[in-house]
Structures are given as C-alpha cells and as structure tokens.
Design an enzyme around this catalytic site. Structure first.
Site, PDB file in Angstrom:
ATOM      1  CD  GLU A  76      -2.764  -1.262   2.409  1.00  0.00           C
ATOM      2  OE1 GLU A  76      -3.892  -1.765   2.299  1.00  0.00           O
ATOM      3  OE2 GLU A  76      -2.288  -0.912   3.490  1.00  0.00           O
ATOM      4  CB  CYS A  89       3.409   6.959   3.438  1.00  0.00           C
ATOM      5  SG  CYS A  89       3.965   5.580   4.434  1.00  0.00           S
ATOM      6  CB  CYS A  96       8.135  -6.124   7.816  1.00  0.00           C
ATOM      7  SG  CYS A  96       9.560  -5.434   8.691  1.00  0.00           S
ATOM      8  CB  CYS A 100       7.403  -3.909  15.555  1.00  0.00           C
ATOM      9  SG  CYS A 100       8.995  -3.393  14.872  1.00  0.00           S
ATOM     10  CB  CYS A 103       4.034  -3.339  13.151  1.00  0.00           C
ATOM     11  SG  CYS A 103       4.002  -2.964  11.389  1.00  0.00           S
ATOM     12  CB  CYS A 319       1.577   4.629  12.220  1.00  0.00           C
ATOM     13  SG  CYS A 319       2.480   6.004  11.662  1.00  0.00           S
TER      14      CYS A 319
HETATM   15  N1  SAH Z   1       9.953  -0.482   9.134  1.00  0.00           N
HETATM   16  C1  SAH Z   1      10.132   0.904   9.285  1.00  0.00           C
HETATM   17  C2  SAH Z   1       9.173   1.740   8.469  1.00  0.00           C
HETATM   18  C3  SAH Z   1       7.754   1.301   8.427  1.00  0.00           C
HETATM   19  S1  SAH Z   1       6.848   1.295   9.946  1.00  0.00           S
HETATM   20  C4  SAH Z   1      10.066   1.294  10.747  1.00  0.00           C
HETATM   21  O1  SAH Z   1       9.669   0.482  11.567  1.00  0.00           O
HETATM   22  O2  SAH Z   1      10.448   2.426  11.038  1.00  0.00           O
HETATM   23  C5  SAH Z   1       6.485   3.024  10.129  1.00  0.00           C
HETATM   24  C6  SAH Z   1       6.161   3.474  11.567  1.00  0.00           C
HETATM   25  O3  SAH Z   1       4.889   3.002  11.982  1.00  0.00           O
HETATM   26  C7  SAH Z   1       7.162   2.953  12.592  1.00  0.00           C
HETATM   27  O4  SAH Z   1       7.622   3.981  13.437  1.00  0.00           O
HETATM   28  C8  SAH Z   1       6.320   1.963  13.332  1.00  0.00           C
HETATM   29  O5  SAH Z   1       6.817   1.734  14.559  1.00  0.00           O
HETATM   30  C9  SAH Z   1       4.968   2.599  13.317  1.00  0.00           C
HETATM   31  N2  SAH Z   1       3.902   1.680  13.687  1.00  0.00           N
HETATM   32  C10 SAH Z   1       3.813   0.379  13.373  1.00  0.00           C
HETATM   33  N3  SAH Z   1       2.695  -0.161  13.928  1.00  0.00           N
HETATM   34  C11 SAH Z   1       2.077   0.818  14.604  1.00  0.00           C
HETATM   35  C12 SAH Z   1       0.866   0.884  15.379  1.00  0.00           C
HETATM   36  N4  SAH Z   1       0.065  -0.164  15.548  1.00  0.00           N
HETATM   37  N5  SAH Z   1       0.538   2.064  15.907  1.00  0.00           N
HETATM   38  C13 SAH Z   1       1.326   3.162  15.716  1.00  0.00           C
HETATM   39  N6  SAH Z   1       2.455   3.145  15.014  1.00  0.00           N
HETATM   40  C14 SAH Z   1       2.841   1.990  14.452  1.00  0.00           C
HETATM   41 FE1  SF4 Z   2       8.552  -3.943  10.115  1.00  0.00          FE
HETATM   42 FE2  SF4 Z   2       6.333  -2.914  11.101  1.00  0.00          FE
HETATM   43 FE3  SF4 Z   2       8.463  -3.161  12.658  1.00  0.00          FE
HETATM   44 FE4  SF4 Z   2       8.470  -1.307  10.709  1.00  0.00          FE
HETATM   45  S1  SF4 Z   2       7.133  -1.359  12.499  1.00  0.00           S
HETATM   46  S2  SF4 Z   2      10.091  -2.781  11.222  1.00  0.00           S
HETATM   47  S3  SF4 Z   2       7.245  -2.402   9.155  1.00  0.00           S
HETATM   48  S4  SF4 Z   2       7.289  -4.847  11.732  1.00  0.00           S
END
Ligand code: SAH
Ligand code: SF4
Length: 324
Positions: A76, A89, A96, A100, A103, A319
């Site tokens: 996306e 974005c 990935c 995390c 995420c 995010c």
């Molecule tokens: N992988 C990279 C870029 C994509 S994620 C990274 O982690 O930086 C982009 C941002 O979205 C990151 O800061 C991530 O921590 C945040 N993010 C992911 N899941 C989220 C959630 N459920 N609520 C708020 N931010 C989130």
């Molecule tokens: Fe990967 Fe999501 Fe963690 Fe960014 S926030 S590194 S996209 S798992």
C-alpha cells in the site's frame, strides 16, 4: 534501456522524461517516438510492473492506494496532504521480517523485497490520485517493510527520485524510517552523504523493553546511538525518533527519563505515536493524560517532543495499519 534496445542515447533521454517526469508508462502515449518503436515497446515487459487496486479516501484528505504487483502480491501507499505540502508514504517490502509486536505489516513475516521499479512505481501510481494543483513535495519510506533490509534497491529508487530530468525530489525531501540497523545506517550515510532524512523507530529506552517490542533486530540501543553519531547530519537538521506509546509497556515516567538520557548526545526531535489499535493486536495506547505526562517529561528536559496526529485512521491508513 535505450542502449539495450540498440537505440541512440537521445531516445533514452526521451523515454526517461516520458516515464519519470510526465509519468507516462504507456508507449502509445509517447508521441515523439516513432511508430515502430512505440509498437516494439508495447511488446516488451510493461514499464510499470504493477497496477492500482482499491483506493480509500479519508475524510481528512488522506488517500490510501492498494498496489497490486505483477505476481499478485499487494502493498500500500498513502498520500497525505498538509497545507501546500503533499507527502507520499511508500512501501519497500511485501511484509516485514522485524515483527514489531504492535505492527500489522509484519504479522505474517517477510514475503519478498520490492524492486527499485516497484518502489518508484508507487509514485507514478500515486500521481493518478493527485487532486488538481497538488504536487508531490515529500516522500517518507514508512509504508510496509523495513527499508534497510532492502537497501540497495531503496538506494536506486532514491537516486532515481532525485534525477533532475525526472521526479526531481532531492534526498533532503526523502525520509527513511527504520528500526535502526547500524550497518545499513552507515551504508545510507555513505551513499547519500547524510542528506536523506532519518527517522529511527526506537520505541524503548532500555534493552529489555526494546527486545520485547522490536524482536527482530540484534543491534543494541547503544549501537544504534553510536551509528547515529557517525551519520553526517547536515547543519540545522535533526534525527526524528519515533516512539510508539504502548499502554503499560513503555509509557512510564521512568521510560521517558531513560529516553532523555539515551538521546542526550544527539540532535533529535521525538515523535510520540500513541499506538493505533487494529485487529491483529491486543495492545492499547495509553490514555491521553499519560501521553501528555510522558511528553511533558521530554519537553521539560529540552527534548522536542511532538504528538503525531493520526491521519487516515478511518481508512486504516494510519501507522501500523497498513496490510502486507
Ligand atoms: N519499518 C520501518 C518503516 C515502516 S513502519 C520502521 O519500523 O520504522 C512506520 C512506523 O509506523 C514505525 O515507526 C512503526 O513503529 C509505526 N507503527 C507500526 N505499527 C504501529 C501501530 N500499531 N501504531 C502506531 N504506530 C505503528
Ligand atoms: Fe517492520 Fe512494522 Fe516493525 Fe516497521 S514497524 S520494522 S514495518 S514490523
């Protein structure tokens, strides 16, 4: 491409300009190319290796585009207007590997890397959704995927975005968001002379909490800070530190104080992002009072800290709500 096709160099410039500057990827529309060449190009692999899928439009102007790749994988991209700025974005991987815990994009692991054309192609697809008068002003590599896990292709895409005969977006206007992989940060520093803006998704100020929230990265917080200290940050620029606030996990006063200490040697601004809830996690954001108290601890110790506004929450474009 022109050389591979046995064409003179100026045809290559014409093709580049059609594709990158004007966003035309159908050879039929490239009216200054001879008929036989247009017909020949039409028999080759499509120039844009993807097509647009569903588009969702949020009440706040944010638009989320589904990108359908040639192998039917999907990512996306999101367009975010803000005053006279338009930020896009962009995704860098299908899925990935970092995983995390909060995420949505990483829930099913990594499926594959995007090619440079697939990364750049999201800008061409996005143009189809620009409103009249809108022009892309910034790119954030903050969609699905960890850009430093696909760095060579991301670097090619950044270079092409900056080409003056193409999109013409200088690397100053490009922000790469990463969980922080020291070798990748060093490579990026070298390749773009520190011009690419860096956002580091830290989310924790002690190793234990960091491991819990960001399981897929072996580098310690100390190593990440060291890598940032080596980064040739241009004058008057700062790093962005992203910190997703998760209720009961990293939102205590002591976490905020530890964060101040960890960042004390760096030029940073902190973006606090209260967790966006979604269907693949039970974790929750702290309540507003806790968020404000956390922010206050940072600002009262001279660390700039902003609350990231939730954009496009009603269309799952905020995010962590992007699907792989
Ligand atoms: N992988 C990279 C870029 C994509 S994620 C990274 O982690 O930086 C982009 C941002 O979205 C990151 O800061 C991530 O921590 C945040 N993010 C992911 N899941 C989220 C959630 N459920 N609520 C708020 N931010 C989130
Ligand atoms: Fe990967 Fe999501 Fe963690 Fe960014 S926030 S590194 S996209 S798992």
């Amino acid at each position: 491409m022109a050389i591979a096709l046995g064409l003179p160099g100026y045809r290559g410039s014409q093709l580049f300009s059609w594709i990158h500057k004007r966003g035309v990827t159908d050879p039929e529309e490239m009216t200054n190319l001879p008929r036989e060449l247009r017909d020949h190009l039409a028999t080759l692999e499509p120039i844009l290796p993807m097509k647009g899928g569903t588009v969702l439009r949020s009440s706040d102007g944010t638009r989320k585009l589904e990108v359908v790749l040639a192998d039917e994988a999907r990512v996306e991209t999101v367009l975010i207007p803000d005053g006279d700025k338009l930020t896009q974005c962009i995704s860098t991987q299908v899925g990935c590997a970092v995983g995390c815990v909060f995420c949505r994009s990483g829930k099913d692991g990594l499926k594959r890397n995007l090619t440079a054309a697939e990364i750049l192609g999201q800008i061409f697809l996005g143009r189809g959704e620009h409103l009249s008068g809108e022009r892309l002003s910034n790119v954030v590599l903050m969609g699905v995927g960890e850009p430093l896990h696909n760095l060579e292709r991301v670097l090619s895409a950044i270079e092409l975005m900056g080409h003056p005969d193409g999109i013409g977006l200088s690397s100053r206007r490009i922000t790469l968001s990463t969980v922080g992989i020291p070798s990748g940060i060093d490579r990026l520093a070298k390749a773009t002379s520190g011009k690419t803006a860096l956002a580091i998704s830290l989310h924790a100020a002690d190793e234990e909490t960091r491991k819990r929230l960001v399981p897929g990265v072996s580098a310690s917080l100390v190593d990440i800070v060291k890598a940032l200290k080596r980064y040739p940050l241009p004058k008057r620029r700062r790093f962005t530190i992203e910190y997703v606030l998760v209720k009961g996990i990293n939102d205590r006063d002591v976490d905020a104080r530890n964060l101040v200490r960890l960042l004390s040697s760096l030029k940073v601004k902190v973006n606090l992002i209260p967790l966006n809830p979604h269907d693949r996690t039970d974790l929750m954001p702290p309540d507003d009072g806790r968020v404000a108290a956390f922010q206050k601890i940072l600002t009262s110790r001279d660390v700039s800290a902003f609350l990231r506004r939730r954009r496009g929450a009603d269309i799952n474009a905020a995010c962590g709500q992007l699907l792989a």
